[in-house]
Design a protein around this motif. Structure first.
Motif, PDB file in Angstrom:
ATOM      1  N   ILE A 176      46.365  29.418  40.003  1.00  0.00           N
ATOM      2  CA  ILE A 176      45.904  28.087  40.442  1.00  0.00           C
ATOM      3  C   ILE A 176      46.097  27.180  39.231  1.00  0.00           C
ATOM      4  CG2 ILE A 176      43.951  26.728  41.324  1.00  0.00           C
ATOM      5  CD1 ILE A 176      42.926  29.347  42.567  1.00  0.00           C
ATOM      6  N   ALA A 177      47.247  26.545  39.189  1.00  0.00           N
ATOM      7  CA  ALA A 177      47.617  25.774  38.000  1.00  0.00           C
ATOM      8  C   ALA A 177      47.428  24.291  38.272  1.00  0.00           C
ATOM      9  CB  ALA A 177      49.079  26.054  37.656  1.00  0.00           C
TER      10      ALA A 177
ATOM     11  N   TYR B 113      49.694  34.009  47.877  1.00  0.00           N
ATOM     12  CA  TYR B 113      49.671  34.007  49.340  1.00  0.00           C
ATOM     13  C   TYR B 113      48.301  33.575  49.868  1.00  0.00           C
ATOM     14  CZ  TYR B 113      50.700  35.896  54.044  1.00  0.00           C
ATOM     15  OH  TYR B 113      50.920  36.052  55.394  1.00  0.00           O
ATOM     16  N   ALA B 114      47.236  34.185  49.348  1.00  0.00           N
ATOM     17  CA  ALA B 114      45.900  33.942  49.898  1.00  0.00           C
ATOM     18  C   ALA B 114      45.476  32.488  49.694  1.00  0.00           C
ATOM     19  CB  ALA B 114      44.891  34.890  49.244  1.00  0.00           C
ATOM     20  N   ASP B 115      45.761  31.925  48.519  1.00  0.00           N
ATOM     21  CA  ASP B 115      45.350  30.536  48.262  1.00  0.00           C
ATOM     22  C   ASP B 115      46.148  29.556  49.112  1.00  0.00           C
ATOM     23  OD1 ASP B 115      43.508  31.360  46.292  1.00  0.00           O
ATOM     24  OD2 ASP B 115      45.149  31.545  44.844  1.00  0.00           O
ATOM     25  N   VAL B 116      47.439  29.803  49.248  1.00  0.00           N
ATOM     26  CA  VAL B 116      48.283  28.939  50.083  1.00  0.00           C
ATOM     27  C   VAL B 116      47.745  28.956  51.516  1.00  0.00           C
ATOM     28  CG1 VAL B 116      50.590  28.745  51.105  1.00  0.00           C
ATOM     29  CG2 VAL B 116      50.349  29.106  48.642  1.00  0.00           C
ATOM     30  N   ALA B 117      47.401  30.165  52.007  1.00  0.00           N
ATOM     31  CA  ALA B 117      46.897  30.286  53.374  1.00  0.00           C
ATOM     32  C   ALA B 117      45.580  29.533  53.531  1.00  0.00           C
ATOM     33  CB  ALA B 117      46.709  31.764  53.725  1.00  0.00           C
ATOM     34  N   THR B 118      44.691  29.675  52.547  1.00  0.00           N
ATOM     35  CA  THR B 118      43.378  29.029  52.637  1.00  0.00           C
ATOM     36  C   THR B 118      43.526  27.514  52.766  1.00  0.00           C
ATOM     37  OG1 THR B 118      42.422  30.763  51.290  1.00  0.00           O
ATOM     38  CG2 THR B 118      41.179  28.719  51.399  1.00  0.00           C
TER      39      THR B 118
ATOM     40  N   THR C 282      35.983  19.613  46.267  1.00  0.00           N
ATOM     41  CA  THR C 282      35.882  20.980  46.777  1.00  0.00           C
ATOM     42  C   THR C 282      36.266  21.940  45.659  1.00  0.00           C
ATOM     43  OG1 THR C 282      36.633  22.477  48.532  1.00  0.00           O
ATOM     44  CG2 THR C 282      38.270  20.933  47.690  1.00  0.00           C
ATOM     45  N   GLU C 283      36.458  23.195  45.984  1.00  0.00           N
ATOM     46  CA  GLU C 283      37.001  24.107  44.974  1.00  0.00           C
ATOM     47  C   GLU C 283      37.935  25.111  45.624  1.00  0.00           C
ATOM     48  OE1 GLU C 283      34.193  27.772  44.120  1.00  0.00           O
ATOM     49  OE2 GLU C 283      33.350  25.922  43.287  1.00  0.00           O
ATOM     50  N   ILE C 284      38.885  25.559  44.825  1.00  0.00           N
ATOM     51  CA  ILE C 284      39.790  26.616  45.294  1.00  0.00           C
ATOM     52  C   ILE C 284      39.618  27.779  44.329  1.00  0.00           C
ATOM     53  CG2 ILE C 284      42.185  27.277  45.796  1.00  0.00           C
ATOM     54  CD1 ILE C 284      42.823  24.255  46.085  1.00  0.00           C
TER      55      ILE C 284
ATOM     56  N   SER D 137      56.773  31.051  46.883  1.00  0.00           N
ATOM     57  CA  SER D 137      56.087  31.967  45.972  1.00  0.00           C
ATOM     58  C   SER D 137      55.161  32.898  46.752  1.00  0.00           C
ATOM     59  CB  SER D 137      55.282  31.164  44.945  1.00  0.00           C
ATOM     60  OG  SER D 137      54.479  32.025  44.182  1.00  0.00           O
ATOM     61  N   ALA D 138      54.436  32.338  47.725  1.00  0.00           N
ATOM     62  CA  ALA D 138      53.545  33.164  48.548  1.00  0.00           C
ATOM     63  C   ALA D 138      54.321  34.317  49.177  1.00  0.00           C
ATOM     64  CB  ALA D 138      52.899  32.294  49.628  1.00  0.00           C
ATOM     65  N   ASN D 139      55.557  34.037  49.545  1.00  0.00           N
ATOM     66  CA  ASN D 139      56.398  35.055  50.194  1.00  0.00           C
ATOM     67  C   ASN D 139      56.731  36.224  49.266  1.00  0.00           C
ATOM     68  OD1 ASN D 139      56.560  33.601  52.514  1.00  0.00           O
ATOM     69  ND2 ASN D 139      58.704  33.020  52.319  1.00  0.00           N
ATOM     70  N   MET D 140      56.538  36.041  47.961  1.00  0.00           N
ATOM     71  CA  MET D 140      56.882  37.094  47.002  1.00  0.00           C
ATOM     72  C   MET D 140      55.631  37.726  46.398  1.00  0.00           C
ATOM     73  SD  MET D 140      60.117  36.981  47.294  1.00  0.00           S
ATOM     74  CE  MET D 140      61.057  37.672  45.947  1.00  0.00           C
TER      75      MET D 140
END
Ligand code: HEM
Length: 429
Positions: free
Chosen positions: A56-57, A71-76, A322-324, A341-344
Motif C-alpha cells: 500500500i504505497a 489482490y485483496a486490497d484491489v478487491a476491497t 477511511t483506511e486501507i 499486479s493483483a493478477n500476479m
C-alpha cells in the motif's frame, strides 16, 4: 535478465527485454507516466517489488495518489463503490482538464465517460442500458460476424508470408467489429481507431488534454439517423434507451456512451491479442498444445488475459476519511488499483509468474471487479477465441521477428505492442 526459465515443460513468461531501469526508484516514488516505465517487463518488475515491499504505497507523482498492488486490497477498494468513487475520474493523468467552450459541437476535451465515471444510484440507470448488448446469447449470435471479419482481415496478408500482426490483424479486427456493432463504417477503421490508440498511448505531461481525435460530429450525425430510423446496432439501441423515469437518453449521453464503447472496444482487445500472439510465438510448445487440444483454448485465453492484462490499473477517489489495511486515506485522495499486479499475487495465484494454460480457478482482475466490471468482457473473449482459432488454423507456424517488436510508446494505462512483425508459410486463398 529478470526472467523465468522453462520448468516442468511449462511455457513461462519471459521479461527478456528489461532494459537497465531502476526498479527501486519506482517503488519509492511510483510514476506510471515516467517514460522509462514503458519497457518490456518493467511494469511487472515494479509491481512484484511493490507487492513484496510496499503493497500500500503512496506517491507524490501527479498530485499524489495511493497505489494498491495486492489482490485483496484491489478487491476491497473496487467492491466498495460507496466509499471509493469513480465520478472524479478512473485514470490518473498528468494532463490538465479543460471544459467545453460552449461552441456548438464542442463536448469539452472529451465527453464524460458514461457509465464508467458514474456512481450509484445513477450509475445503474446507464449500466442497465449496456448489459443487454453484451448478453452471452446475443454475443453467441455475433460469432459469425467476428469470424467473417477475422478471415477477411487475414485474407489480406496470408499470401504474402509476412505481416505486422499489430497493423494487419490486432488493430483492425477489434476496430472493425466494434464499428460494425456500433453502426459505423468498418472500412474506415483506421480513421476511428488511430485517434483512440494515439490518445491512450501518449503522455502529455503538464499540457492541457487535447480534444478527442475521434470524429464525434459524424458519430452524432449517425446517431441522429438511428434515432429517426433504428437498425440492429448499438447506436440504435442507445438512441432508443430510456433512463430515470422513462426519458430517452439525451444526445450528449448517447455520444458519451458510444465513444466509451469505441474507445474501450478498440485498444484493450488489440493489446490483449498482440501480447497473446507474441507469447505464442515465443513458446512453441504452448502453441502446439493449443493446436492439439483446442478444448483448452477458452481456459488458456483466461490465463493469457491474467498474465498479459492490457489494462494496468484504474483509479477511485475516497468519498470520506477511511483506511486501507491500517493506512489512513483521506477524503478526496485517489487510489490506483493495479489490476495487472493483483493478477500476479501469489496469495491468489500459486506460481503466479508461470503461464499455466489450464489454470483453474482463475479469478483474474483483467476485466476489473465490482459494479464497473467490464461490460464488454464477453465480446473481448469472443474476439480472442476466434482470432486465435483462425491464426492457429491458417498461419500455425507464424514467428514474430523479435528484432522488430516495438512496445507502445506509453503503457501507463494499457500495456501492449505497437509493432509485431511476423513471418509464416504463405497460403493461397
Ligand atoms: C481485453 C479487452 C478488455 C479489457 C482488458 C477491458 C478492461 C476493462 C476494465 C478493467 C474495466 C473496469 C473499469 C473500472 O473498474 O473502472 C472495464 C470497463 C468497461 N469496459 Fe472493458 N475491457 C476490454 C474490452 C472491452 C470491450 C470489447 C468493450 C465494449 C466494446 C468494453 C467496454 C467497457 C465498458 C463500457 C466499461 C465500463 C463499465 C462500467 O463502468 O460499468 N471493454 N473494461
Amino acid at each position: 535478465m529478470f526472467g523465468l526459465s522453462p520448468k516442468g515443460g511449462l511455457a513461462m513468461v519471459t521479461y527478456e527485454r528489461r532494459a537497465e531501469v531502476d526498479v527501486d526508484r519506482f517503488v519509492e516514488c511510483f510514476d506510471h507516466h515516467d517514460p522509462s516505465f514503458a519497457r518490456e517487463g518493467v511494469p511487472h518488475a515494479v509491481y512484484d517489488q511493490l507487492r513484496a515491499r510496499c503493497p500500500i504505497a503512496h506517491t507524490d507523482a501527479h498530485g499524489g495518489f495511493w497505489v494498491l498492488s495486492r489482490y485483496a486490497d484491489v478487491a476491497t477498494v473496487a467492491r466498495n463503490d460507496a466509499l471509493f468513487q469513480s465520478r472524479h475520474g478512473f485514470t490518473i493523468d498528468p494532463v490538465r482538464e479543460e471544459g467545453p467552450t460552449g461552441a456548438p459541437g464542442d463536448y469539452g476535451a472529451r465527453p464524460k465517460p458514461l457509465p464508467i465515471e458514474l456512481d450509484p444510484p445513477e450509475f445503474f440507470e446507464y449500466r442497465k442500458v449496456l448489459n443487454p448488448l453484451f448478453a452471452p446469447r446475443r454475443m453467441a449470435r455475433r460469432e459469425a460476424d467476428v469470424r467473417e471479419i477475422t478471415n477477411s482481415v487475414i485474407d489480406e496478408f496470408i499470401g504474402r508470408g509476412h505481416c505486422d500482426l499489430f497493423d494487419d490483424l490486432c488493430a483492425p479486427l477489434p476496430a472493425m467489429v466494434t464499428l460494425r456493432f456500433l453502426g459505423l463504417p468498418e472500412d474506415e477503421w483506421r480513421k476511428w481507431a488511430s485517434p483512440v490508440h494515439e490518445d491512450i498511448h501518449s503522455d502529455r505531461a503538464g499540457e492541457a488534454r487535447p480534444p478527442v481525435g475521434v470524429d464525434l460530429a459524424t458519430m452524432m450525425a449517425v446517431a441522429a439517423q438511428r434515432r429517426a430510423a433504428p437498425r440492429d446496432d448499438w447506436l440504435s439501441a442507445l438512441t432508443h434507451a430510456t433512463v430515470e423515469d422513462g426519458r430517452l437518453l439525451r444526445d450528449d449521453e448517447v455520444l458519451s456512451m458510444a465513444y466509451v464503447l469505441l474507445a474501450a472496444g478498440v485498444d484493450t482487445t488489440t493489446n490483449a491479442l498482440g501480447s497473446a500472439l507474441v507469447y505464442l510465438s515465443r513458446n512453441p510448445q504452448a502453441r502446439q498444445r493449443l493446436i492439439d487440444q483446442p478444448d483448452i483454448l477458452a481456459t488458456a485465453i483466461e490465463e493469457m488475459l491474467r498474465v498479459f492484462a492490457p489494462v494496468q490499473g484504474f483509479s477511485r477517489t475516497a468519498a470520506e476519511d477511511t483506511e486501507i489495511d491500517g493506512h489512513a486515506v483521506k477524503a478526496g485522495e485517489r487510489v490506483l488499483m493495479l489490476w495487472a499486479s493483483a493478477n500476479m499475487d501469489e496469495a491468489e495465484f500459486p506460481d503466479a509468474a508461470q503461464v499455466k494454460l489450464d489454470r483453474l480457478p482463475n479469478r483474474h482482475f483483467t476485466f476489473g471487479v465490482g459494479i464497473h466490471r467490464c461490460v464488454g468482457a464477453s465480446l473481448a473473449r469472443l474476439e480472442m477465441r476466434v482470432v486465435l482459432e483462425e491464426v492457429l488454423r491458417r498461419l500455425p507456424d507464424f514467428e514474430v521477428d523479435e528484432g522488430g517488436l516495438v512496445l507502445q510508446p506509453a503503457v501507463h494505462t494499457i500495456y501492449g505492442f505497437s509493432r509485431i512483425p511476423a513471418s509464416f508459410t504463405p497460403a493461397s486463398l
